[in-house]
Design a protein around this motif. Structure first.
Motif, PDB file in Angstrom:
ATOM      1  N   VAL A  15       9.206 -23.670  -1.792  1.00 44.06           N
ATOM      2  CA  VAL A  15       8.711 -25.041  -1.671  1.00 44.06           C
ATOM      3  C   VAL A  15       7.227 -25.196  -2.013  1.00 44.06           C
ATOM      4  CG1 VAL A  15      10.466 -25.852  -0.075  1.00 44.06           C
ATOM      5  CG2 VAL A  15       8.464 -24.697   0.826  1.00 44.06           C
ATOM      6  N   LEU A  16       6.366 -24.335  -1.463  1.00 47.39           N
ATOM      7  CA  LEU A  16       4.929 -24.460  -1.702  1.00 47.39           C
ATOM      8  C   LEU A  16       4.287 -23.072  -1.729  1.00 47.39           C
ATOM      9  CD1 LEU A  16       3.850 -27.365   0.727  1.00 47.39           C
ATOM     10  CD2 LEU A  16       3.882 -27.473  -1.777  1.00 47.39           C
ATOM     11  N   PRO A  17       3.214 -22.902  -2.490  1.00 46.54           N
ATOM     12  CA  PRO A  17       2.476 -21.632  -2.412  1.00 46.54           C
ATOM     13  C   PRO A  17       1.674 -21.560  -1.118  1.00 46.54           C
ATOM     14  CG  PRO A  17       1.355 -23.141  -3.895  1.00 46.54           C
ATOM     15  CD  PRO A  17       2.651 -23.813  -3.508  1.00 46.54           C
ATOM     16  N   VAL A  18       1.478 -20.359  -0.628  1.00 48.65           N
ATOM     17  CA  VAL A  18       0.623 -20.150   0.546  1.00 48.65           C
ATOM     18  C   VAL A  18      -0.812 -20.019   0.053  1.00 48.65           C
ATOM     19  CG1 VAL A  18       0.101 -18.671   2.518  1.00 48.65           C
ATOM     20  CG2 VAL A  18       2.479 -18.990   1.786  1.00 48.65           C
ATOM     21  N   ASP A  19      -1.667 -20.901   0.532  1.00 47.00           N
ATOM     22  CA  ASP A  19      -3.068 -20.903   0.106  1.00 47.00           C
ATOM     23  C   ASP A  19      -3.826 -19.833   0.889  1.00 47.00           C
ATOM     24  OD1 ASP A  19      -5.504 -21.488  -0.962  1.00 47.00           O
ATOM     25  OD2 ASP A  19      -5.839 -23.300   0.236  1.00 47.00           O
ATOM     26  N   ILE A  20      -3.843 -18.635   0.345  1.00 50.77           N
ATOM     27  CA  ILE A  20      -4.457 -17.510   1.043  1.00 50.77           C
ATOM     28  C   ILE A  20      -5.243 -16.656   0.056  1.00 50.77           C
ATOM     29  CG2 ILE A  20      -2.373 -16.093   0.772  1.00 50.77           C
ATOM     30  CD1 ILE A  20      -3.002 -14.862   3.497  1.00 50.77           C
ATOM     31  N   GLU A  21      -6.430 -16.229   0.466  1.00 52.79           N
ATOM     32  CA  GLU A  21      -7.272 -15.422  -0.416  1.00 52.79           C
ATOM     33  C   GLU A  21      -6.877 -13.951  -0.389  1.00 52.79           C
ATOM     34  OE1 GLU A  21     -11.348 -16.009   0.506  1.00 52.79           O
ATOM     35  OE2 GLU A  21     -11.351 -18.146  -0.002  1.00 52.79           O
ATOM     36  N   THR A  22      -6.491 -13.460   0.782  1.00 54.84           N
ATOM     37  CA  THR A  22      -6.151 -12.043   0.927  1.00 54.84           C
ATOM     38  C   THR A  22      -4.729 -11.800   0.440  1.00 54.84           C
ATOM     39  OG1 THR A  22      -7.596 -11.879   2.851  1.00 54.84           O
ATOM     40  CG2 THR A  22      -6.003 -10.108   2.524  1.00 54.84           C
ATOM     41  N   LYS A  23      -4.603 -11.143  -0.709  1.00 51.25           N
ATOM     42  CA  LYS A  23      -3.282 -10.880  -1.277  1.00 51.25           C
ATOM     43  C   LYS A  23      -3.029  -9.388  -1.491  1.00 51.25           C
ATOM     44  CE  LYS A  23      -3.015 -15.341  -3.632  1.00 51.25           C
ATOM     45  NZ  LYS A  23      -2.748 -16.052  -4.903  1.00 51.25           N
ATOM     46  N   THR A  24      -3.975  -8.571  -1.076  1.00 53.01           N
ATOM     47  CA  THR A  24      -3.870  -7.133  -1.300  1.00 53.01           C
ATOM     48  C   THR A  24      -3.593  -6.408   0.008  1.00 53.01           C
ATOM     49  OG1 THR A  24      -5.414  -7.270  -3.152  1.00 53.01           O
ATOM     50  CG2 THR A  24      -5.049  -5.097  -2.203  1.00 53.01           C
ATOM     51  N   LEU A  25      -2.634  -5.497  -0.032  1.00 56.04           N
ATOM     52  CA  LEU A  25      -2.291  -4.679   1.126  1.00 56.04           C
ATOM     53  C   LEU A  25      -2.876  -3.283   0.940  1.00 56.04           C
ATOM     54  CD1 LEU A  25       1.436  -5.743   1.625  1.00 56.04           C
ATOM     55  CD2 LEU A  25      -0.644  -6.799   2.532  1.00 56.04           C
ATOM     56  N   TRP A  26      -3.335  -2.700   2.035  1.00 51.73           N
ATOM     57  CA  TRP A  26      -4.102  -1.457   1.980  1.00 51.73           C
ATOM     58  C   TRP A  26      -3.434  -0.320   2.741  1.00 51.73           C
ATOM     59  CZ3 TRP A  26      -9.447  -0.512   0.450  1.00 51.73           C
ATOM     60  CH2 TRP A  26     -10.013  -1.571  -0.265  1.00 51.73           C
ATOM     61  N   LEU A  27      -3.838   0.894   2.362  1.00 52.35           N
ATOM     62  CA  LEU A  27      -3.649   2.074   3.199  1.00 52.35           C
ATOM     63  C   LEU A  27      -4.923   2.198   4.026  1.00 52.35           C
ATOM     64  CD1 LEU A  27      -2.265   4.749   4.068  1.00 52.35           C
ATOM     65  CD2 LEU A  27      -3.412   5.840   2.125  1.00 52.35           C
ATOM     66  N   ALA A  28      -4.789   2.143   5.342  1.00 47.59           N
ATOM     67  CA  ALA A  28      -5.949   2.180   6.227  1.00 47.59           C
ATOM     68  C   ALA A  28      -5.762   3.268   7.276  1.00 47.59           C
ATOM     69  CB  ALA A  28      -6.156   0.819   6.889  1.00 47.59           C
ATOM     70  N   ALA A  29      -6.825   3.530   8.025  1.00 48.86           N
ATOM     71  CA  ALA A  29      -6.788   4.571   9.053  1.00 48.86           C
ATOM     72  C   ALA A  29      -7.528   4.089  10.293  1.00 48.86           C
ATOM     73  CB  ALA A  29      -7.426   5.858   8.536  1.00 48.86           C
ATOM     74  N   SER A  30      -7.220   4.715  11.408  1.00 43.32           N
ATOM     75  CA  SER A  30      -7.912   4.369  12.647  1.00 43.32           C
ATOM     76  C   SER A  30      -9.373   4.799  12.564  1.00 43.32           C
ATOM     77  CB  SER A  30      -7.244   5.063  13.837  1.00 43.32           C
ATOM     78  OG  SER A  30      -7.389   6.474  13.725  1.00 43.32           O
ATOM     79  N   GLN A  31     -10.196   4.199  13.394  1.00 42.04           N
ATOM     80  CA  GLN A  31     -11.611   4.557  13.418  1.00 42.04           C
ATOM     81  C   GLN A  31     -11.833   5.975  13.935  1.00 42.04           C
ATOM     82  OE1 GLN A  31     -13.996   3.205  12.062  1.00 42.04           O
ATOM     83  NE2 GLN A  31     -13.684   1.005  11.887  1.00 42.04           N
ATOM     84  N   THR A  32     -10.846   6.529  14.635  1.00 43.14           N
ATOM     85  CA  THR A  32     -10.979   7.886  15.172  1.00 43.14           C
ATOM     86  C   THR A  32     -10.382   8.944  14.246  1.00 43.14           C
ATOM     87  OG1 THR A  32      -8.934   7.528  16.435  1.00 43.14           O
ATOM     88  CG2 THR A  32     -11.013   7.128  17.573  1.00 43.14           C
ATOM     89  N   THR A  33      -9.887   8.531  13.089  1.00 44.01           N
ATOM     90  CA  THR A  33      -9.363   9.503  12.129  1.00 44.01           C
ATOM     91  C   THR A  33     -10.514  10.312  11.539  1.00 44.01           C
ATOM     92  OG1 THR A  33      -7.419   8.180  11.568  1.00 44.01           O
ATOM     93  CG2 THR A  33      -8.161   9.755   9.920  1.00 44.01           C
ATOM     94  N   HIS A  34     -10.308  11.611  11.381  1.00 54.27           N
ATOM     95  CA  HIS A  34     -11.361  12.523  10.925  1.00 54.27           C
ATOM     96  C   HIS A  34     -11.919  12.079   9.571  1.00 54.27           C
ATOM     97  CE1 HIS A  34     -13.501  16.234  10.039  1.00 54.27           C
ATOM     98  NE2 HIS A  34     -13.263  16.636  11.278  1.00 54.27           N
ATOM     99  N   LYS A  35     -13.245  12.096   9.454  1.00 57.28           N
ATOM    100  CA  LYS A  35     -13.916  11.634   8.234  1.00 57.28           C
ATOM    101  C   LYS A  35     -13.528  12.460   7.013  1.00 57.28           C
ATOM    102  CE  LYS A  35     -16.158   8.554  10.599  1.00 57.28           C
ATOM    103  NZ  LYS A  35     -15.767   7.122  10.507  1.00 57.28           N
ATOM    104  N   GLU A  36     -13.253  13.741   7.219  1.00 54.68           N
ATOM    105  CA  GLU A  36     -12.864  14.591   6.091  1.00 54.68           C
ATOM    106  C   GLU A  36     -11.526  14.143   5.510  1.00 54.68           C
ATOM    107  OE1 GLU A  36     -12.757  17.497   3.180  1.00 54.68           O
ATOM    108  OE2 GLU A  36     -14.429  16.780   4.411  1.00 54.68           O
ATOM    109  N   LEU A  37     -10.614  13.688   6.371  1.00 55.70           N
ATOM    110  CA  LEU A  37      -9.330  13.185   5.886  1.00 55.70           C
ATOM    111  C   LEU A  37      -9.528  11.929   5.044  1.00 55.70           C
ATOM    112  CD1 LEU A  37      -7.016  13.574   9.018  1.00 55.70           C
ATOM    113  CD2 LEU A  37      -7.387  15.162   7.141  1.00 55.70           C
ATOM    114  N   ILE A  38     -10.404  11.053   5.510  1.00 55.64           N
ATOM    115  CA  ILE A  38     -10.682   9.820   4.770  1.00 55.64           C
ATOM    116  C   ILE A  38     -11.272  10.153   3.403  1.00 55.64           C
ATOM    117  CG2 ILE A  38     -11.929   7.642   4.785  1.00 55.64           C
ATOM    118  CD1 ILE A  38      -9.750   7.871   6.905  1.00 55.64           C
ATOM    119  N   LYS A  39     -12.170  11.118   3.379  1.00 59.97           N
ATOM    120  CA  LYS A  39     -12.799  11.520   2.119  1.00 59.97           C
ATOM    121  C   LYS A  39     -11.753  12.047   1.137  1.00 59.97           C
ATOM    122  CE  LYS A  39     -16.186  14.766   0.210  1.00 59.97           C
ATOM    123  NZ  LYS A  39     -17.125  15.882   0.518  1.00 59.97           N
ATOM    124  N   ARG A  40     -10.864  12.906   1.615  1.00 63.56           N
ATOM    125  CA  ARG A  40      -9.825  13.468   0.743  1.00 63.56           C
ATOM    126  C   ARG A  40      -8.908  12.376   0.196  1.00 63.56           C
ATOM    127  NH1 ARG A  40      -7.308  18.819   3.648  1.00 63.56           N
ATOM    128  NH2 ARG A  40      -9.233  19.713   4.477  1.00 63.56           N
TER     129      ARG A  40
END
Length: 270
Positions: free
Chosen positions: A232-257
């Motif tokens: 019926v109608l488009p959704v007027d939304i700017e965010t259209k991208t989905l991400w792979l994300a991690a918790s803030q407590t995830t080890h920084k070395e894992l994020i880097k890799r």
């Protein structure tokens, strides 16, 4: 006499050799001590580096039941996003990891604080920016509102009127947050997306916001007559991208890799 002379000579040479070595050791003692200290320090740093390595066997990857983008089938993680995510994980050489399918609202909350936890298919919205470590985008989508011919015959659906209609969303999803922030007054949120198909067919809601690329493929799983649903109608939304994300407590070395492994721009699905 000859043997005594040879023994004395050998003794003198041995004594001279020992004295020479002692002199050499005394002369170079500080240098040898420094070299030994440097070697021990290097070994200690290496041990610390090894002990600082993240425990790769405890990585949880939280996923959503969002066919055909990602879903679990007989214990296997599959779908269009799944293939890209698995490729990134393998290139990052993370060791052991496991995919977990849990209700999306719980996954979104768990992925904020649980150590060494990843979540697949999370929209990067301003309200979430500080809650996660954002690894890489995995897919870009367009969204529309869907309804039925029955609803459209009884109600005029416009950009203004739709805000007072009954809208079915998934709890704590990106679309749910967007709908709430956009002034909609009747929001019916559920844990699983397929529940909204049932509610729409039973006239318990009026519209569903969903990905335009895969709405029909998702509908097929519900065993409804999917041709009864209408865009019926488009959704007027700017965010259209989905991400792979991690918790803030995830080890920084894992994020880097992971970030180093994910060097491919996400495709815009048709």
């Amino acid at each position: 006499m000859f043997f005594v002379f040879r023994l004395d000579k050998a003794h003198n040479e041995s004594t001279s050799y020992l004295q020479h070595n002692q002199y050499y050791l005394m002369k170079h003692r500080s240098q040898l001590t420094l070299q030994l200290f440097t070697l021990l320090a290097s070994m200690l740093l290496a041990c610390k580096a090894i002990s600082a390595e993240p425990k790769l066997a405890k990585i949880d990857v939280l996923v959503e039941d969002a066919y055909p983008l990602q879903y679990m089938h007989r214990g296997n993680y599959q779908g269009l996003m799944a293939e890209q995510v698995k490729s990134v994980l393998q290139k990052a050489n993370l060791g052991e990891y496991q995919f977990k399918l849990i209700p999306w609202p719980r996954a979104v909350e768990q992925a904020k604080t649980a150590p060494n936890t990843l979540i697949v298919g999370l929209a990067r919205t301003p309200s979430r920016e500080q809650d996660y470590q954002w690894v890489t985008p995995v897919v870009s989508l367009d969204y529309n509102f869907y309804s039925t011919a029955q609803v459209m015959q009884s109600k005029e659906i416009t950009e203004h009127s739709i805000k007072s209609m009954r809208v079915g969303t998934v709890i704590n999803s990106m679309l749910d947050q967007h709908i709430r922030a956009s002034g909609f007054t009747q929001i019916h949120a559920v844990p699983f997306a397929e529940q909204n198909f049932d509610k729409l067919m039973n006239n318990r809601i009026d519209v569903i916001p969903a990905s335009s690329s895969h709405f029909m493929e998702s509908c097929v799983l519900t065993r409804h007559d999917c041709h009864r649903f209408v865009k019926v109608l488009p959704v007027d939304i700017e965010t259209k991208t989905l991400w792979l994300a991690a918790s803030q407590t995830t080890h920084k070395e894992l994020i880097k890799r992971l970030r180093e492994a994910a060097q491919v721009k996400p495709p815009l699905l048709p």
